[in-house]
Design a protein around this motif. Structure first.
Motif, PDB file in Angstrom:
ATOM      1  N   GLY A 580       6.261 -16.960  36.356  1.00  0.00           N
ATOM      2  CA  GLY A 580       5.095 -17.143  35.514  1.00  0.00           C
ATOM      3  C   GLY A 580       4.521 -18.528  35.593  1.00  0.00           C
ATOM      4  N   ALA A 581       4.721 -19.260  36.726  1.00  0.00           N
ATOM      5  CA  ALA A 581       4.213 -20.605  36.947  1.00  0.00           C
ATOM      6  C   ALA A 581       4.837 -21.618  35.997  1.00  0.00           C
ATOM      7  CB  ALA A 581       2.687 -20.643  36.843  1.00  0.00           C
ATOM      8  N   ARG A 582       5.902 -21.234  35.307  1.00  0.00           N
ATOM      9  CA  ARG A 582       6.565 -22.155  34.392  1.00  0.00           C
ATOM     10  C   ARG A 582       7.556 -23.042  35.153  1.00  0.00           C
ATOM     11  NH1 ARG A 582       9.811 -18.915  30.921  1.00  0.00           N
ATOM     12  NH2 ARG A 582       9.967 -17.647  32.799  1.00  0.00           N
ATOM     13  N   VAL A 583       7.917 -24.164  34.513  1.00  0.00           N
ATOM     14  CA  VAL A 583       8.849 -25.121  35.124  1.00  0.00           C
ATOM     15  C   VAL A 583       9.846 -25.558  34.052  1.00  0.00           C
ATOM     16  CG1 VAL A 583       9.114 -27.339  36.297  1.00  0.00           C
ATOM     17  CG2 VAL A 583       7.084 -25.943  36.708  1.00  0.00           C
ATOM     18  N   ALA A 584      11.124 -25.595  34.432  1.00  0.00           N
ATOM     19  CA  ALA A 584      12.178 -26.095  33.542  1.00  0.00           C
ATOM     20  C   ALA A 584      12.535 -27.525  33.936  1.00  0.00           C
ATOM     21  CB  ALA A 584      13.411 -25.204  33.614  1.00  0.00           C
ATOM     22  N   LEU A 585      12.626 -28.403  32.948  1.00  0.00           N
ATOM     23  CA  LEU A 585      13.057 -29.789  33.144  1.00  0.00           C
ATOM     24  C   LEU A 585      14.408 -29.968  32.475  1.00  0.00           C
ATOM     25  CD1 LEU A 585       9.721 -31.656  32.333  1.00  0.00           C
ATOM     26  CD2 LEU A 585      10.601 -31.008  34.574  1.00  0.00           C
ATOM     27  N   VAL A 586      15.335 -30.571  33.197  1.00  0.00           N
ATOM     28  CA  VAL A 586      16.703 -30.732  32.690  1.00  0.00           C
ATOM     29  C   VAL A 586      17.127 -32.185  32.868  1.00  0.00           C
ATOM     30  CG1 VAL A 586      19.064 -29.841  32.738  1.00  0.00           C
ATOM     31  CG2 VAL A 586      17.165 -28.408  33.526  1.00  0.00           C
ATOM     32  N   VAL A 587      17.725 -32.752  31.830  1.00  0.00           N
ATOM     33  CA  VAL A 587      18.369 -34.062  31.903  1.00  0.00           C
ATOM     34  C   VAL A 587      19.707 -33.944  31.186  1.00  0.00           C
ATOM     35  CG1 VAL A 587      18.277 -36.493  31.263  1.00  0.00           C
ATOM     36  CG2 VAL A 587      16.216 -35.349  32.020  1.00  0.00           C
ATOM     37  N   GLY A 588      20.782 -34.398  31.829  1.00  0.00           N
ATOM     38  CA  GLY A 588      22.112 -34.288  31.236  1.00  0.00           C
ATOM     39  C   GLY A 588      22.961 -35.507  31.507  1.00  0.00           C
ATOM     40  N   ILE A 684      11.222 -26.125  28.839  1.00  0.00           N
ATOM     41  CA  ILE A 684      10.440 -25.202  29.669  1.00  0.00           C
ATOM     42  C   ILE A 684       8.964 -25.452  29.367  1.00  0.00           C
ATOM     43  CG2 ILE A 684       9.878 -22.799  30.137  1.00  0.00           C
ATOM     44  CD1 ILE A 684      12.715 -22.043  29.443  1.00  0.00           C
ATOM     45  N   TYR A 685       8.204 -25.729  30.427  1.00  0.00           N
ATOM     46  CA  TYR A 685       6.761 -25.965  30.290  1.00  0.00           C
ATOM     47  C   TYR A 685       6.007 -24.758  30.813  1.00  0.00           C
ATOM     48  CZ  TYR A 685       2.112 -27.891  30.981  1.00  0.00           C
ATOM     49  OH  TYR A 685       0.757 -28.099  30.963  1.00  0.00           O
ATOM     50  N   GLU A 686       5.105 -24.238  29.992  1.00  0.00           N
ATOM     51  CA  GLU A 686       4.285 -23.079  30.332  1.00  0.00           C
ATOM     52  C   GLU A 686       2.849 -23.574  30.497  1.00  0.00           C
ATOM     53  OE1 GLU A 686       2.019 -19.847  30.606  1.00  0.00           O
ATOM     54  OE2 GLU A 686       1.909 -20.769  28.625  1.00  0.00           O
ATOM     55  N   PRO A 687       2.301 -23.575  31.744  1.00  0.00           N
ATOM     56  CA  PRO A 687       1.018 -24.246  31.986  1.00  0.00           C
ATOM     57  C   PRO A 687      -0.194 -23.483  31.501  1.00  0.00           C
ATOM     58  CG  PRO A 687       1.816 -23.255  34.012  1.00  0.00           C
ATOM     59  CD  PRO A 687       2.885 -23.030  32.984  1.00  0.00           C
ATOM     60  N   VAL A 688      -0.058 -22.210  31.187  1.00  0.00           N
ATOM     61  CA  VAL A 688      -1.229 -21.466  30.736  1.00  0.00           C
ATOM     62  C   VAL A 688      -1.654 -21.943  29.349  1.00  0.00           C
ATOM     63  CG1 VAL A 688      -2.123 -19.178  30.155  1.00  0.00           C
ATOM     64  CG2 VAL A 688      -0.644 -19.483  32.163  1.00  0.00           C
ATOM     65  N   ALA A 689      -0.667 -22.053  28.443  1.00  0.00           N
ATOM     66  CA  ALA A 689      -0.965 -22.505  27.084  1.00  0.00           C
ATOM     67  C   ALA A 689      -0.675 -23.985  26.894  1.00  0.00           C
ATOM     68  CB  ALA A 689      -0.152 -21.685  26.077  1.00  0.00           C
ATOM     69  N   GLY A 690      -0.072 -24.658  27.889  1.00  0.00           N
ATOM     70  CA  GLY A 690       0.293 -26.062  27.738  1.00  0.00           C
ATOM     71  C   GLY A 690       1.406 -26.262  26.718  1.00  0.00           C
ATOM     72  N   ARG A 691       2.278 -25.284  26.628  1.00  0.00           N
ATOM     73  CA  ARG A 691       3.322 -25.311  25.608  1.00  0.00           C
ATOM     74  C   ARG A 691       4.672 -25.681  26.230  1.00  0.00           C
ATOM     75  NH1 ARG A 691       2.291 -20.820  23.717  1.00  0.00           N
ATOM     76  NH2 ARG A 691       3.761 -19.566  24.932  1.00  0.00           N
ATOM     77  N   VAL A 692       5.401 -26.549  25.514  1.00  0.00           N
ATOM     78  CA  VAL A 692       6.742 -26.960  25.927  1.00  0.00           C
ATOM     79  C   VAL A 692       7.734 -26.490  24.876  1.00  0.00           C
ATOM     80  CG1 VAL A 692       8.267 -28.893  26.514  1.00  0.00           C
ATOM     81  CG2 VAL A 692       5.841 -28.990  27.099  1.00  0.00           C
ATOM     82  N   THR A 693       8.782 -25.803  25.319  1.00  0.00           N
ATOM     83  CA  THR A 693       9.869 -25.364  24.435  1.00  0.00           C
ATOM     84  C   THR A 693      11.116 -26.158  24.812  1.00  0.00           C
ATOM     85  OG1 THR A 693       8.906 -23.154  24.389  1.00  0.00           O
ATOM     86  CG2 THR A 693      11.166 -23.401  23.595  1.00  0.00           C
ATOM     87  N   LEU A 694      11.702 -26.863  23.820  1.00  0.00           N
ATOM     88  CA  LEU A 694      12.815 -27.769  24.100  1.00  0.00           C
ATOM     89  C   LEU A 694      14.004 -27.448  23.208  1.00  0.00           C
ATOM     90  CD1 LEU A 694      10.024 -29.737  23.480  1.00  0.00           C
ATOM     91  CD2 LEU A 694      11.379 -31.260  24.904  1.00  0.00           C
ATOM     92  N   ALA A 695      15.161 -27.783  23.708  1.00  0.00           N
ATOM     93  CA  ALA A 695      16.406 -27.753  22.934  1.00  0.00           C
ATOM     94  C   ALA A 695      17.329 -28.811  23.519  1.00  0.00           C
ATOM     95  CB  ALA A 695      17.062 -26.375  22.987  1.00  0.00           C
ATOM     96  N   ARG A 696      18.144 -29.407  22.670  1.00  0.00           N
ATOM     97  CA  ARG A 696      19.040 -30.458  23.151  1.00  0.00           C
ATOM     98  C   ARG A 696      20.405 -30.331  22.477  1.00  0.00           C
ATOM     99  NH1 ARG A 696      17.972 -36.086  20.099  1.00  0.00           N
ATOM    100  NH2 ARG A 696      16.976 -35.344  18.172  1.00  0.00           N
ATOM    101  N   LEU A 737       0.942 -29.592  24.580  1.00  0.00           N
ATOM    102  CA  LEU A 737       0.520 -30.853  25.182  1.00  0.00           C
ATOM    103  C   LEU A 737      -0.830 -30.681  25.862  1.00  0.00           C
ATOM    104  CD1 LEU A 737       3.876 -32.015  26.813  1.00  0.00           C
ATOM    105  CD2 LEU A 737       2.991 -32.533  24.530  1.00  0.00           C
ATOM    106  N   PRO A 738      -1.728 -31.640  25.649  1.00  0.00           N
ATOM    107  CA  PRO A 738      -3.025 -31.581  26.342  1.00  0.00           C
ATOM    108  C   PRO A 738      -2.853 -31.850  27.839  1.00  0.00           C
ATOM    109  CG  PRO A 738      -3.077 -33.069  24.431  1.00  0.00           C
ATOM    110  CD  PRO A 738      -1.646 -32.741  24.699  1.00  0.00           C
ATOM    111  N   GLN A 739      -3.888 -31.523  28.578  1.00  0.00           N
ATOM    112  CA  GLN A 739      -3.915 -31.812  30.007  1.00  0.00           C
ATOM    113  C   GLN A 739      -3.732 -33.317  30.236  1.00  0.00           C
ATOM    114  OE1 GLN A 739      -4.518 -29.769  32.689  1.00  0.00           O
ATOM    115  NE2 GLN A 739      -4.805 -31.305  34.265  1.00  0.00           N
ATOM    116  N   GLY A 740      -2.822 -33.692  31.156  1.00  0.00           N
ATOM    117  CA  GLY A 740      -2.610 -35.093  31.502  1.00  0.00           C
ATOM    118  C   GLY A 740      -1.602 -35.814  30.638  1.00  0.00           C
ATOM    119  N   SER A 741      -0.957 -35.124  29.730  1.00  0.00           N
ATOM    120  CA  SER A 741       0.109 -35.769  28.953  1.00  0.00           C
ATOM    121  C   SER A 741       1.316 -36.039  29.842  1.00  0.00           C
ATOM    122  CB  SER A 741       0.517 -34.886  27.770  1.00  0.00           C
ATOM    123  OG  SER A 741      -0.566 -34.666  26.898  1.00  0.00           O
TER     124      SER A 741
END
Length: 955
Positions: A580-588, A684-696, A737-741
């Motif tokens: 779905g064009a989404r991307v997961a970012l991970v830092v550990g 997880i960043y979803e580019p259609v809505a510009g929404r980021v879902t995070l957990a730590r 997040l807005p475009q370019g954040s």
């Protein structure tokens, strides 16, 4: 001794001291008589004080007891007199009791004897004024109840004792009271009669002490009881001692003449034989002028060193007048020539011990090979050598096992004592020593080599005639070459040089140089082995980290990873494309450093990839990861406990910082812990809505840089670190997040250090990010590290900066599908028109087949809402969602089955396909590459597809 001789001489001449002299001697505390007399006098004073105070205390106590007894007896006697009771009951008790009371008072010696009515009114009294008046105070209270009482009071005549006793009538009633008082006799009056006796006794004792001391003093002032023969023997003994000592003794008169010299003084000063007998002046004895001037000056001296011939003499001078003799000086001489030589050698040995001690403290402060070699040179210059050079074998610098052959290349690592530019070989130069030179000989023999005179050494000059001549011109003349070896392996060479400003090297210097380099060699070898392990760990860790970032359009990503100075750790980052064009970012981050932390990081990164393939939301993914870590910890703890039990060791508790006692973990004493303490942030960043879902899980939260340059640290619920969560749920947060954040993820090593707390680090990070709103992610990474990286970081740093991009509405198409098979055709037609607008006509046929199958299955087996979405990204993404969680899967269909082959066609035509679950159902998705052409629609193409369908295995 001189004082005794003087006193004995006075006694022999029959002279007697005056009374004043005797008294002075008696009181002189330096004399024996004075030392006896002073303690006796102090003892007498103490006895006088005790004799005065003791009777005073005793008299005071006896007076109090006597007064209380007389008061009690007087009151009781008067109260129980037969006429007292009758008088108190009569009509005129005062007239009847007053004569009796006066008689009883005078007979008993009381100061007052008073009869009191029960109501407190006085009756008889020595003074007529108080008669008929009430008694003041509460002293009659106990007597009214039939009890007598005795009190002490201050009357107008002084301290007194008063006793009140009841007068009991018939029926045990109190008909009156009797008060009897007597004043205390002053203690001074009793003591005054005894003072003459006490003073007389003390004075007599003191006279006896003085007389005894005088007798002792007189006895001591004589000859100690020795007869003339004993006196001669004493004199001979003193004479023998004077001439037998190994110190020279001189007696010099006030006019500078020699009065006495013992044998040792004659030997040390080489005096003439008649120097003492003729009382020759000191100036005529041929002594060294400075020594002669000292002996005739009359000043005091203590251990002053003077030259006498080839001897160094320590001279002490003291005047003789303070001891009662004639004016002059007493001189002692001590030969210190050999002592000076021994002291010099001892000082050298002590200095070398200090140098060895300093070497242990200053060499090996780091695990850097080059720095350790430089520390050896710093310690040795200038305390042992004027110039020091250090060369190491090339493999040592890489951490490899060195080859100590004479043809091996060495690299110069340190030069101290001369400027770098004047050295024949500068730091960093590669050197190969010519066979036969002292350096090559030392490498070959593994023994130190001494060249005491470089000017006469042809072997040393073989290396470089021009360069060695420059060394000689710099007045370098002595050399020691020592191989740096540890555990039987030669690591390099240390060269110690001395110029003509210092003593040449000697054989005894070889052992010291060998000891000094041995200590440095151990540190260099430790640094070499650390370099090897560090290189291995870094290689392992870098192989486990992402080598390149995957291609995706949702985020523009830049990253940095910096290992700690102490070694590699367990920090990692990752960028994972999702459907779905989404991307997961991970830092550990994994607690600890070294190979174990790096290997553990690789295990966790692999687990995150595997869980991401299931397309789990962040909270579920971290929950699964926490469970995995707990299992790994348990297995490692059991294995370590078994190892510890085999070694006979115990188990101790470990408390991870910041987690408290509830997270205590048992680990073997001295053993390796598990991976408890690992942290992770998953977004997880979803580019259609510009929404980021995070957990730590125990990890620092992200920073967000908005397009206008504002920086925020959004609140993301924090869960315990991995392996400690257990029953604690993981919570998520959503950001739009807005475009370019720019989304900035990092490990704690960036914002926290031993010299900086986390709040200070976050403030500094905010300040860096708030400047340069138009920076690219690469520029942001560089700016952050430049501003926040310490000189010697104690922890790993992982930094991930992602700039967001939105998938515009022109690249997204959506349709609502009713639960009617007839609705498939209109939706399919709309999708084909969308593909034509996107210029993807080549994918129309395959997309039509895929959507027909997925939409039909959703209508037949799913539930509302049913939606279709097309995304034009790097691939064409088709998504069909419905309200059920039942997932389709490939299966083997029987030959006679009418269905079961549609999903096989989807898998054949799509590049990838899969299912992901949402809170309201599921999404079936497919991806098709944009550059992959498909056969055009036609009869032949349809036949080919049907043939594939018929020939394909039923799944």
């Amino acid at each position: 001794m001189r004082e005794n001789f003087r006193r004995e001489g006075d006694a022999a001449r029959g002279s007697s001291p005056s009374c004043r002299q005797r008294l002075s001697a008696l009181l002189d505390v330096r004399s024996v008589a004075g030392q006896v007399f002073v303690p006796l006098l102090a003892l007498m004073v103490l006895l006088v004080v005790a004799a005065v105070l003791a009777p005073a205390c005793q008299a005071q106590g006896a007076t109090m007891r006597e007064a209380r007894q007389r008061s009690l007896v007087g009151a009781e006697t008067f109260a129980h007199t037969p006429g007292t009771l009758a008088a108190m009951k009569s009509a005129h008790p005062t007239a009847l009791l007053r004569p009796q009371a006066d008689a009883a008072r005078k007979h008993s010696g009381l100061d007052h004897l008073v009869a009191v009515r029960p109501d407190g009114v006085r009756r008889p009294h020595p003074d007529p004024h108080p008669i008929g008046k009430h008694v003041v105070g509460g002293s009659i209270g106990p007597a009214l109840h039939g009890k007598r009482s005795t009190t002490t009071l201050n009357s107008s005549l002084g301290p007194a004792v008063n006793t009140v006793t009841p007068v009991i009538g018939t029926g045990h009633h109190v008909v009156g009271l009797v008060s009897a008082g007597i004043r205390l006799e002053k203690t001074d009056e009793r003591i005054a009669d005894r003072l003459p006796l006490l003073i007389g006794s003390v004075a007599g004792a003191l006279l006896l002490a003085v007389a005894g001391t005088a007798l002792v003093n007189r006895r001591l002032r004589r000859t100690h009881g020795l007869d003339p023969a004993a006196m001669y023997r004493m004199y001979d003994h003193h004479h023998a001692v004077l001439y037998a000592v190994r110190e020279g003794v001189l007696i010099v008169s006030s006019d500078g003449r020699l009065l006495l010299a013992n044998d040792e003084a004659r030997r040390l000063l080489e005096l003439p034989a008649d120097a003492e007998e003729s009382r020759r002046p000191i100036a005529d004895l041929g002594l060294e002028p400075r020594l002669s001037a000292l002996l005739t000056s009359g000043r005091e001296a203590t251990d002053e060193v003077y030259l006498s011939g080839d001897r160094l003499l320590a001279v002490n001078v003291r005047p003789t007048a303070p001891y009662g003799g004639p004016a002059g000086s007493a001189v002692t001489l001590r030969d210190t020539t050999e002592l000076r030589a021994l002291t010099g050698r001892a000082e050298v040995a002590q200095e070398r011990l200090r140098l060895i001690h300093d070497a242990g403290l200053r060499i090996g402060t780091t695990l850097d090979v080059g720095r350790t070699a430089a520390e050896l040179a710093d310690v040795a210059v200038p305390r042992f050598a004027d110039v020091v050079t250090v060369e190491l074998l090339e493999p040592v610098l890489r951490g490899d096992e060195p080859d100590s052959s004479t043809t091996a290349d060495l690299r110069r690592m340190a030069v101290r004592g001369v400027p770098q530019e004047s050295a024949v070989y500068q730091v960093g130069d590669v050197i190969r020593f010519v066979p036969g030179t002292p350096m090559a000989a030392s490498l070959e023999s593994r023994r130190p080599v001494l060249v005491d005179d470089l000017r006469g050494s042809d072997a040393w000059r073989r290396q470089d005639l021009e360069g060695t001549q420059r060394v000689l011109d710099a007045r370098i003349r002595s050399l020691i070459v020592v191989p740096l070896q540890a555990r039987g392996v030669v690591l390099g060479l240390a060269n110690f040089w001395r110029s003509d400003h210092s003593d040449d090297f000697e054989e005894e210097d070889l052992s010291f140089a060998e000891e000094l380099t041995a200590r440095a060699a151990i540190s260099i070898d430790n640094a070499r082995r650390y370099t090897r392990e560090h290189t291995t760990a870094v290689t392992l860790q870098r192989s486990l980290l992402p080598q390149t970032l995957p291609e995706q359009s949702a985020l523009e990503v830049a990253h940095r990873y910096l290992p700690a100075q102490a070694g590699v750790g367990g920090d990692w980052f990752d960028v994972i494309p999702l459907p779905g064009a989404r991307v997961a970012l991970v830092v550990g981050d994994v607690v600890g450093h070294g190979l174990h932390a790096a290997a553990t990081m690789g295990r966790l990164r692999t687990a995150v990839h595997n869980f991401s393939a299931l397309d789990l939301p962040p909270d579920e993914l971290l929950s699964h990861l926490d469970e995995l870590v707990s299992h790994i910890d348990t297995d490692e703890a059991r294995a370590a406990s078994r190892e510890a039990a085999g070694r006979g060791e115990g188990v101790e508790a470990t408390v991870w910082p910041g987690l408290g006692s509830d997270t205590d973990r048992a680990r073997p004493a001295g053993g390796r812990t598990g991976i408890t303490g690992a942290t992770c942030l998953y977004a997880i960043y979803e580019p259609v809505a510009g929404r980021v879902t995070l957990a730590r899980a125990g990890h620092p939260g992200p920073a967000v840089v908005h397009p206008d340059g504002g920086v925020t640290f959004p609140e993301v619920p924090v869960s315990p670190p991995l392996g400690l969560g257990g029953s604690v749920p993981v919570e998520t947060a959503e950001l739009t997040l807005p475009q370019g954040s720019r989304l900035v993820l990092y490990t704690d090593g960036l914002v926290e250090d031993r010299d900086r707390d986390i709040d200070t680090g976050l403030d500094l990070l905010r300040a860096v990010l708030s400047t340069g709103a138009d920076r690219s992610p690469e520029q942001t990474c560089s700016a952050v590290l430049d501003a926040m990286l310490s000189e010697h970081p104690s922890d790993d740093i992982a930094l991930l900066v992602a700039r967001t991009h939105l998938l515009g509405p022109s690249r997204v198409a959506e349709w609502e599908v009713p639960s009617d098979p007839a609705a498939v055709a209109p939706v399919r037609a709309g999708c084909l028109r969308t593909l034509e607008s996107w210029g993807l006509e080549a994918l129309e046929f395959t997309t039509e087949l895929i959507l027909s199958e997925l939409i039909t299955n959703a209508i037949r087996y799913g539930a509302q809402p049913i939606r279709v979405r097309l995304l034009h990204d790097r691939a064409l993404i088709c998504e069909v969602s419905d309200g059920t969680s039942a997932s389709p899967h490939l299966r083997r269909a029987a030959t006679t089955d009418e269905g079961g082959r549609g999903l096989f066609l989807v898998a054949q035509f799509a590049q990838r396909w899969g299912t992901r679950y949402t809170p309201g159902g599921k999404v079936i998705w497919t991806e098709q590459a944009l550059d992959e052409g498909r056969p055009e629609r036609g009869p032949d193409a349809a036949d080919d597809i049907l043939d594939q369908w018929d020939d394909a295995p039923a799944l």
